[in-house]
Design a protein around this motif. Structure first.
Motif, PDB file in Angstrom:
ATOM      1  N   LYS A   6      20.492  19.679   3.130  1.00  0.00           N
ATOM      2  CA  LYS A   6      19.963  18.384   2.723  1.00  0.00           C
ATOM      3  C   LYS A   6      20.712  17.853   1.502  1.00  0.00           C
ATOM      4  O   LYS A   6      20.826  18.527   0.492  1.00  0.00           O
ATOM      5  CB  LYS A   6      18.466  18.487   2.412  1.00  0.00           C
ATOM      6  N   LEU A  34      20.054  12.833   3.617  1.00  0.00           N
ATOM      7  CA  LEU A  34      20.721  13.122   4.881  1.00  0.00           C
ATOM      8  C   LEU A  34      20.909  14.628   5.053  1.00  0.00           C
ATOM      9  O   LEU A  34      21.340  15.313   4.136  1.00  0.00           O
ATOM     10  CB  LEU A  34      22.091  12.430   4.925  1.00  0.00           C
ATOM     11  N   PHE A  37      23.097  17.342   6.589  1.00  0.00           N
ATOM     12  CA  PHE A  37      24.501  17.347   6.995  1.00  0.00           C
ATOM     13  C   PHE A  37      24.924  18.740   7.424  1.00  0.00           C
ATOM     14  O   PHE A  37      24.603  19.732   6.775  1.00  0.00           O
ATOM     15  CB  PHE A  37      25.366  16.855   5.829  1.00  0.00           C
ATOM     16  N   GLN A  71      14.062  13.336  11.065  1.00  0.00           N
ATOM     17  CA  GLN A  71      15.025  13.491   9.972  1.00  0.00           C
ATOM     18  C   GLN A  71      16.342  12.788  10.327  1.00  0.00           C
ATOM     19  O   GLN A  71      16.768  12.799  11.480  1.00  0.00           O
ATOM     20  CB  GLN A  71      15.318  14.977   9.719  1.00  0.00           C
ATOM     21  N   ARG A  72      16.968  12.205   9.319  1.00  0.00           N
ATOM     22  CA  ARG A  72      18.315  11.678   9.515  1.00  0.00           C
ATOM     23  C   ARG A  72      19.306  12.831   9.378  1.00  0.00           C
ATOM     24  O   ARG A  72      19.230  13.592   8.403  1.00  0.00           O
ATOM     25  CB  ARG A  72      18.647  10.605   8.468  1.00  0.00           C
ATOM     26  N   TRP A  73      20.196  12.969  10.335  1.00  0.00           N
ATOM     27  CA  TRP A  73      21.153  14.064  10.261  1.00  0.00           C
ATOM     28  C   TRP A  73      22.522  13.657  10.804  1.00  0.00           C
ATOM     29  O   TRP A  73      22.668  12.706  11.570  1.00  0.00           O
ATOM     30  CB  TRP A  73      20.647  15.315  10.987  1.00  0.00           C
ATOM     31  N   TYR A 101      25.693  11.122  14.548  1.00  0.00           N
ATOM     32  CA  TYR A 101      24.759  10.744  13.492  1.00  0.00           C
ATOM     33  C   TYR A 101      23.465  10.230  14.121  1.00  0.00           C
ATOM     34  O   TYR A 101      23.481   9.392  15.020  1.00  0.00           O
ATOM     35  CB  TYR A 101      25.378   9.656  12.617  1.00  0.00           C
ATOM     36  N   ASP A 118      19.927   8.312  13.304  1.00  0.00           N
ATOM     37  CA  ASP A 118      19.337   7.416  12.298  1.00  0.00           C
ATOM     38  C   ASP A 118      17.829   7.246  12.467  1.00  0.00           C
ATOM     39  O   ASP A 118      17.272   6.246  12.034  1.00  0.00           O
ATOM     40  CB  ASP A 118      20.015   6.050  12.351  1.00  0.00           C
TER      41      ASP A 118
END
Length: 252
Positions: free
Chosen positions: A137, A142, A144, A168-170, A182, A184
């Motif tokens: 995180k 984000l 990653f 979750q954004r990843w 990605y 969103d």
């Protein structure tokens, strides 16, 4: 007979198949994006431009000829990016479109067997990426992850991670192929870092809690390791060393 050059995409390859039948050409070799450096002057080359309508027609035709798992095997074999795998796929597809029934089961043919075996390797890598992908995180919220798989498996794992981390954004980035996927919170899209070094350095700015969690996970992994029962050979068999540099528990 001719040498084919195409853009390296799945739709591009399907377009290539369409034009093989349309112009009744026999393909000697297939190259992605660039003209081969050494070319037989007696064999002409042709550049194929991706056409979605042509690609769709070929795909619909294949759906009528072979079952779903055989269709998936074609796609997985394509994602292997092995040298001249496209030519092998073309040979098999021509066979599937012949009058032969259940051509996908003709393992006596080298092209059909190669597709089956290659798809198994790609699927094995897909399952490993599901297990070995480690998110971190960032301060911007984000999650990653960096991966470097043997094959181009991002198109095969996007739905898995979208379902598993739907809130979750990843971003999962394949450094070997220089692109990522990605999420969103709504859709998964392909992305490419415009300045990979700068952006990756920026993304390494972890949230403070993430650093703590990583340390706890490493300590847990270390404390549960029983030295007397350590079997390095078996461990490497299940977790090959080429994945270790991206595993949090291995960063000790």
């Amino acid at each position: 007979m001719c040498v084919i050059i195409y853009d390296g995409t799945w739709e591009g390859w399907l377009t290539l198949v369409f034009e093989m039948f349309e112009f009744k050409v026999s393909v000697t070799a297939i190259y992605r994006n660039e003209q081969p450096l050494q070319q037989d002057i007696f064999v002409p080359w042709k550049r194929v431009t991706t056409d979605k309508s042509k690609a769709q027609r070929v795909w619909k035709g294949l759906q009528l000829r072979i079952p779903k798992y055989a269709q998936e095997n074609l796609f997985c074999a394509f994602l292997s990016e092995l040298p001249q795998i496209e030519a092998t796929l073309c040979s098999a597809v021509c066979f599937y479109f012949s009058t032969v029934e259940e051509g996908h089961l003709a393992f006596g043919r080298n092209d059909v067997l190669t597709i089956h075996q290659t798809a198994k390797m790609v699927n094995r890598e897909r399952h490993r990426m599901k297990a070995f992908t480690r998110f971190k995180k960032q301060k911007n919220g984000l999650y990653f992850a960096v991966i470097e798989p043997d094959f181009n498996v991002l198109p095969l794992i996007n739905e898995h991670f979208m379902r598993r981390y739907a809130d979750q954004r990843w971003l999962i980035y394949d450094t070997k192929r220089d692109y990522g996927i990605y999420y969103d919170l709504n859709l998964v899209s392909e992305v490419k870092l415009t300045n990979e070094t700068v952006l990756l350095d920026d993304m390494v700015q972890l949230e403070e809690d993430e650093i703590l969690y990583a340390d706890l996970w490493q300590q847990y992994f270390k404390s549960t390791n029983i030295k007397e029962r350590k079997n390095v050979r078996l461990h490497v068999q299940h977790v090959p060393k080429r994945y270790w540099k991206y595993l949090t528990e291995k960063s000790i």
